[in-house]
Design an enzyme around this catalytic site. Structure first.
Site, PDB file in Angstrom:
ATOM      1  N   ARG A  37       0.824  -1.213   0.000  1.00 15.55           N
ATOM      2  CA  ARG A  37       0.000   0.000   0.000  1.00 15.55           C
ATOM      3  C   ARG A  37       0.862   1.268   0.000  1.00 15.55           C
ATOM      4  O   ARG A  37       0.468   2.285  -0.553  1.00 15.55           O
ATOM      5  CB  ARG A  37      -0.932  -0.009   1.211  1.00 15.55           C
ATOM      6  CG  ARG A  37      -2.122  -0.928   0.987  1.00 15.55           C
ATOM      7  CD  ARG A  37      -3.039  -0.939   2.168  1.00 15.55           C
ATOM      8  NE  ARG A  37      -4.325  -1.505   1.814  1.00 15.55           N
ATOM      9  CZ  ARG A  37      -5.250  -1.836   2.692  1.00 15.55           C
ATOM     10  NH1 ARG A  37      -5.027  -1.669   3.988  1.00 15.55           N
ATOM     11  NH2 ARG A  37      -6.405  -2.327   2.294  1.00 15.55           N
ATOM     12  N   LYS A 201     -15.534 -13.422   8.790  1.00 16.64           N
ATOM     13  CA  LYS A 201     -16.953 -13.250   9.097  1.00 16.64           C
ATOM     14  C   LYS A 201     -17.852 -13.137   7.884  1.00 16.64           C
ATOM     15  O   LYS A 201     -17.513 -12.493   6.903  1.00 16.64           O
ATOM     16  CB  LYS A 201     -17.117 -11.981   9.932  1.00 16.64           C
ATOM     17  CG  LYS A 201     -16.599 -12.154  11.328  1.00 16.64           C
ATOM     18  CD  LYS A 201     -16.940 -10.947  12.144  1.00 16.64           C
ATOM     19  CE  LYS A 201     -16.409 -11.093  13.546  1.00 16.64           C
ATOM     20  NZ  LYS A 201     -16.097  -9.821  14.142  1.00 16.64           N
ATOM     21  N   GLY A 354      -6.467  -6.522   1.958  1.00 17.33           N
ATOM     22  CA  GLY A 354      -5.209  -6.503   2.676  1.00 17.33           C
ATOM     23  C   GLY A 354      -4.731  -7.895   3.016  1.00 17.33           C
ATOM     24  O   GLY A 354      -3.589  -8.268   2.713  1.00 17.33           O
ATOM     25  N   GLY A 377     -12.531  -4.286   0.871  1.00 19.37           N
ATOM     26  CA  GLY A 377     -13.909  -3.823   1.008  1.00 19.37           C
ATOM     27  C   GLY A 377     -14.289  -2.918  -0.148  1.00 19.37           C
ATOM     28  O   GLY A 377     -15.376  -3.041  -0.732  1.00 19.37           O
TER      29      GLY A 377
END
Ligand code: AMP
Length: 399
Positions: A37, A201, A354, A377
């Site tokens: 990044r 999740k 990530g 995301g």
């Protein structure tokens, strides 16, 4: 989608605020384990420095939740940035406090100032307009190069854009590249198009899963999220990660997949462990036979074989989320096997996120992937067809 371009700004000798996403993975000693990044933002930073700009950079790191916490300081990011840019990087002690404001004011051409973790300020995640204004006041120009956080309506990403007109704000090179890549992927993916979705999740990815269904031909589920689906299907999942409140939603996803003709794959076996630890006793069990009190921490060898078969004819692969607890060697095999298979395939391979980017880099197959996105995301939301809040104000107006 055409965005305001950094190339059209009159930047020479000006003060520029660049929002970057330096939310990099760190090991237990605070060392950066993947600096992709940071490296990805260098083009934009150097472009500004080449035009003799004074450059103020801001980023978040982790979730300090509005409080100063040394653990989330950008100190190691500043050190890495200094090494990569090959020039001094001054780190402010705060975000919009006296130190940051004074240093920003005194910053001269070709100097680089990094503000402390934006999320030390509670207003950042609340998109607080006062915080946006204070940040905006530091510079003449605003550049968003933080693709990984552009799906968040935060003060330094969304709110701040109101304080700059179209001649004084733009997307950086990284943001531009990511948006263009995903636009192409959504509009015209070569089929069959498969999504491999893992991670801890279901909750974080439920909406994305629902929205991906009409776009893809196959979905392969792995990671902790698989167990909510398996439980809903009636399996005993022992002490594996599960979100009981999402069982019905998991069913809806499976029903919708069936209705749309999307092939929906779940693990058929797992590596089960007695506890969540790197040295835990573990064994391979079928999804039907997870012992009580044991937890599934990786996909098993039969699942790897099944997923390889299913992925064989695929022409485009989007991968978001690891297949197991890849940080522990014992539970990294499933992710590693899938990573090698995807990397060796002739498909267009897109890695989002990530963790998944970190994973393919650790395994050493990052060079083999077609595209590694800096935002998990954010890339999922783009694929869902959403306009990201951080991008909204940077879209070129049509008149
Ligand atoms: P996410 O942030 O949702 O993409 O999840 C990434 C995390 O999921 C990684 O840190 C993995 O260790 C974790 N993970 C993957 N598989 C499992 C599993 N079976 N049980 C618990 N955590 C898992």
């Amino acid at each position: 989608m055409e965005l305001l371009s950094i190339k059209n700004l009159d930047l020479v000798n000006k003060k520029v605020f660049i929002r970057c996403d330096f939310n990099v993975p760190m090991d237990e000693f605070g060392n950066i384990s993947d600096d992709r990044r940071i490296r990805s933002a260098l083009a934009t930073i150097n472009f500004c420095l080449d035009q003799d700009c004074a450059v103020i950079i801001a980023s978040h790191l982790g979730r300090p939740k509005g409080e100063v916490n040394e653990k989330y300081s950008l100190k190691s990011v500043a050190r890495r940035l200094h090494k990569l840019l090959k020039r001094d990087v001054v780190l402010a002690n705060d975000v919009v406090g006296n130190d940051a404001i004074t240093k920003a004011k005194e910053l001269k051409a070709t100097e680089v100032l990094l503000l402390e973790n934006l999320r030390y300020e509670a207003g950042e995640t609340e998109n607080d307009s006062k915080l946006s204004e204070k940040l905006a006041d530091m510079a003449d120009f605003y550049i968003n190069d933080a693709f990984g956080v552009s799906h968040r309506a935060h003060a330094s990403v969304a709110g701040i854009t109101k304080f700059f007109d179209d001649e004084h704000k733009a997307a950086g090179f990284l943001l531009q590249k990511e948006i263009q890549f995903f636009a192409k992927l959504i509009n015209n993916p070569t089929r069959p198009f498969a999504a491999i979705v893992g991670g801890s999740k279901v909750s974080g990815k439920l909406e994305a899963l629902t929205n991906l269904l009409p776009k893809v031909d196959k979905i392969f589920i792995g990671g902790g999220m698989a167990f909510t689906f398996l439980k809903q299907m009636g399996y005993e999942i022992g002490a594996s990660l599960v979100e009981d409140d999402l069982l019905e939603d998991a069913q809806k996803v499976m029903d919708e997949a069936k209705k749309l003709g999307v092939k929906f794959y779940l693990p058929v076996d797992v590596i089960a462990a007695e506890k969540f630890a790197p040295d835990a006793v573990s064994k391979i069990v079928t999804a039907q036979e997870i012992p009580e009190d044991w937890m599934g921490l990786d996909i098993g060898p039969a699942t790897v074989r099944l997923y390889r078969e299913g992925l064989n004819d695929v022409q485009t692969v989007l991968w978001n989320g690891p297949m197991g607890v890849y940080e522990m060697e014992k539970f990294a095999r499933g992710s590693s096997k899938i990573a090698h298979f995807v990397a060796d395939s002739y498909a267009t391979t897109v890695v989002g996120g990530g963790d998944t980017a970190d994973l393919v880099q650790r395994i050493g197959v990052d060079e083999e992937m077609s595209f590694i996105s800096t935002g998990g995301g954010a890339s999922l939301e783009l694929l869902e067809g959403k306009i990201l809040p951080g991008v909204l104000a940077l879209i070129v107006k049509e008149d």
